[in-house]
Design a protein around this motif. Structure first.
Motif, short mmCIF file in Angstrom:
data_model
loop_
_atom_site.label_atom_id
_atom_site.label_comp_id
_atom_site.label_asym_id
_atom_site.label_seq_id
_atom_site.Cartn_x
_atom_site.Cartn_y
_atom_site.Cartn_z
N THR A 1 0.83 -1.21 0.00
CA THR A 1 0.00 0.00 0.00
C THR A 1 0.86 1.26 0.00
OG1 THR A 1 -0.08 -0.01 2.41
CG2 THR A 1 -1.87 -1.14 1.26
N ASN B 1 0.52 3.37 3.10
CA ASN B 1 -0.77 3.98 3.41
C ASN B 1 -1.41 3.20 4.55
OD1 ASN B 1 -3.53 4.57 3.50
ND2 ASN B 1 -3.62 5.02 1.31
N LYS B 2 -1.36 3.77 5.77
CA LYS B 2 -1.77 3.00 6.96
C LYS B 2 -3.27 2.75 6.99
CE LYS B 2 2.27 3.73 9.63
NZ LYS B 2 2.85 4.99 9.02
N THR B 3 -4.05 3.72 6.47
CA THR B 3 -5.49 3.53 6.46
C THR B 3 -5.84 2.32 5.61
OG1 THR B 3 -5.61 5.92 6.51
CG2 THR B 3 -7.68 4.75 6.11
N ARG B 4 -5.25 2.28 4.40
CA ARG B 4 -5.51 1.19 3.46
C ARG B 4 -4.98 -0.14 4.03
NH1 ARG B 4 -7.79 -1.44 0.79
NH2 ARG B 4 -7.19 -2.42 -1.16
N ALA B 5 -3.79 -0.08 4.64
CA ALA B 5 -3.20 -1.29 5.20
C ALA B 5 -4.08 -1.85 6.32
CB ALA B 5 -1.79 -1.00 5.72
N GLU C 1 -7.21 -1.47 6.66
CA GLU C 1 -8.40 -2.01 6.02
C GLU C 1 -8.16 -3.44 5.55
OE1 GLU C 1 -10.20 1.68 3.95
OE2 GLU C 1 -10.05 0.05 2.45
N ILE C 2 -7.02 -3.61 4.84
CA ILE C 2 -6.70 -4.95 4.31
C ILE C 2 -6.51 -5.94 5.46
CG2 ILE C 2 -4.90 -6.28 3.11
CD1 ILE C 2 -4.47 -3.84 1.32
N ARG D 1 -6.93 1.52 12.58
CA ARG D 1 -5.65 2.22 12.45
C ARG D 1 -4.88 2.26 13.76
NH1 ARG D 1 -3.94 6.36 8.83
NH2 ARG D 1 -3.09 7.24 10.74
#
Ligand SMILES: Nc1ncnc2c1ncn2[C@@H]1O[C@H](COP(=O)(O)OP(=O)(O)OP(=O)(O)O)[C@@H](O)[C@H]1O
Ligand SMILES: [Mg+2]
Length: 443
Positions: free
Chosen positions: A415, A418-422, A424-425, A430
């Motif tokens: 990502t 990108n911590k938000t996206r990570a 999420e996955i 967060r």
């Protein structure tokens, strides 16, 4: 091995044929002759010919047409061209086309035998060694896995009968290829194979598309039109995506399959059906029957021989064979050398889940052959989704904490931090992710 080498000589001059026959037979070869291309084609079809010797110039079709036909249909058969005009463009083209050897006219018996013997050496060598790059001829479908063996067996069985066939399998597994193999290996091969996409025909046109109409049958029917069943007379109809056929279409299909008769729209003349049905679907038809959205009676009519095509990740090492097949095919089309793969890239191919099956693999290999200009192809050349799968591979002697740490860093890498996206996955929030990173010293 003890079998004699079979040669087919094709020339429109009877005297040339006699010269060829006499010389070759006295050297132990079995020789067949044809004065016309059409005759040659039927001999090729009925005999196992090892070598075709053809003249370039012939009425009706040229030697070049014959060569193409042999190349496309009998890949194991060798070709030799005889021509009186060595400099004509056609001869060069023929050699490029894979004509193999060619012999200028006039020739002596000795010259003829030298070339033939060279070809025969090659043939024998190939028979002894087996050919590494021509896999066993399984209807042009690539694969050696036991799972595909079952498919090949079923194709063989289906081809030798006239029974209706139902092919099932996920998207991109090769269902259409299997359908064509059934048709082109059956006695119906010289009549048309007619694909019909069941999702694409609106109900209002259904009857006219399937059965045709006569002139003036309805407003707008300015001319008569042949339907799919008429076009496929003597051949096979391929009902693709049969699981998506509308109730109306299912009813029409059932009727024509049961009665073996139909009328064109606007006419009461009864036509008899002589068409084999080969159907395919990526859906679970049995479940559709249970749910009531597919007619059970139609299901039993088409499911006489069933062929289940496995998904790509059920085929073990076939993936390697397919990679090499597609690499070869696209490299040749692009006129470049066949690229290789690093071990790491190969591992990524093996571990990826291939939701799009063979089609996805074929598309990816094509893209790599077109785009990547270095050799070998490396893991960084592959799409991110494939690299990711590989990097999460590891031994089984590791602690959960270790695996977790590696997985989190992989997801972050994918990502681009990108911590938000990570989060999420990873399925965590967060805050939890930040805490974990701190604990692991990854912040
Ligand atoms: N075993 C195989 N060997 C070589 N090529 C294959 C093989 N299987 C599939 N292909 C190729 O993969 C592509 C997809 O095959 P095909 O169209 O037959 O799949 P399909 O099952 O009908 O897919 P869909 O369900 O999406 O219609 C084609 O280009 C086909 O030539
Ligand atoms: Mg298809």
């Amino acid at each position: 091995m003890s079998e004699r080498i079979r040669i087919l000589a094709v020339d429109d001059s009877q005297s040339t044929l006699e010269v060829l026959k006499r010389n070759l037979e006295s050297n132990g070869y079995e020789v067949f002759t044809a004065l016309r291309v059409a005759e040659a084609l039927s001999l090729l079809d009925s005999l196992d010919i090892d070598l075709v010797i053809t003249d370039y110039r012939m009425p009706q079709a040229t030697g070049l047409d014959l060569i193409r036909h042999v190349r496309d249909n009998y890949p194991d058969t060798e070709i030799m061209m005889i021509t009186g005009y060595p400099s004509i463009p056609g001869a060069v083209e023929a050699i490029k086309d894979g004509a193999g050897e060619y012999l200028p006219k006039p020739f002596t018996a000795e010259e003829l035998l030298t070339v033939v013997e060279r070809i025969v050496q090659r043939l024998l060598q190939r028979r002894v060694l087996g050919s590494p790059d021509t896999p066993p001829d399984n209807f042009g479908i690539i694969g050696n896995s036991p799972e595909m063996d079952l498919v090949f067996q079923r194709i063989g069985k289906a081809s030798s009968t006239d029974a209706n066939v139902l092919i099932s399998g996920d998207s991109g597994t090769g269902k259409e290829l299997v359908a064509r193999a059934v048709h082109y290996n059956s006695d119906r091969r010289s009549a048309p194979f007619v694909p019909v996409n069941c999702t694409a025909i609106p109900d209002s046109l259904l009857e006219s598309e399937l059965f045709g109409h006569v002139k003036g049958a309805f407003t707008g029917a300015k001319d008569a039109r042949a339907g799919f069943f008429e076009i496929a007379a003597g051949g096979s109809i391929f009902l693709d995506e049969i699981g998506d056929a509308s109730p109306n279409m299912q009813a029409k299909l059932l009727r024509v399959i049961q009665s073996k008769e139909y009328c064109k729209v606007g006419s009461s003349h009864v036509h008899t059906v002589d068409t084999r049905i080969i159907a395919a679907t990526h859906k679970d038809l049995k479940r559709l029957v249970a749910e009531g959205s597919f007619r059970e009676d139609l299901f039993y009519r088409i499911n006489v021989v069933d062929i289940a095509v496995p998904s790509l990740n059920e085929r073990g090492d076939d993936i390697l064979v397919l990679i090499s097949h597609f690499m070869g095919k696209f490299a040749e089309a692009m006129n470049r050398a066949v690229p290789s793969l690093t071990d790491e890239a190969l591992q990524a191919f093996r571990h990826y889940s291939w939701p799009g099956n063979v089609r996805e693999l074929e598309n990816l290999v094509q893209r790599l052959v077109v785009i990547v200009d270095h050799d070998p192809i490396e893991i960084t050349d592959l799409p991110e989704s494939m690299r990711f799968i590989l990097s999460s591979e590891g031994g089984v002697d590791r602690s959960l904490a270790d695996v977790e740490k590696e997985h989190i860093s992989n997801v972050l890498a994918m990502t681009r931090n990108n911590k938000t996206r990570a989060a999420e996955i990873l399925g965590i929030n967060r805050k939890t992710l930040r805490e974990k990173l701190k604990r692991m010293g990854l912040e």
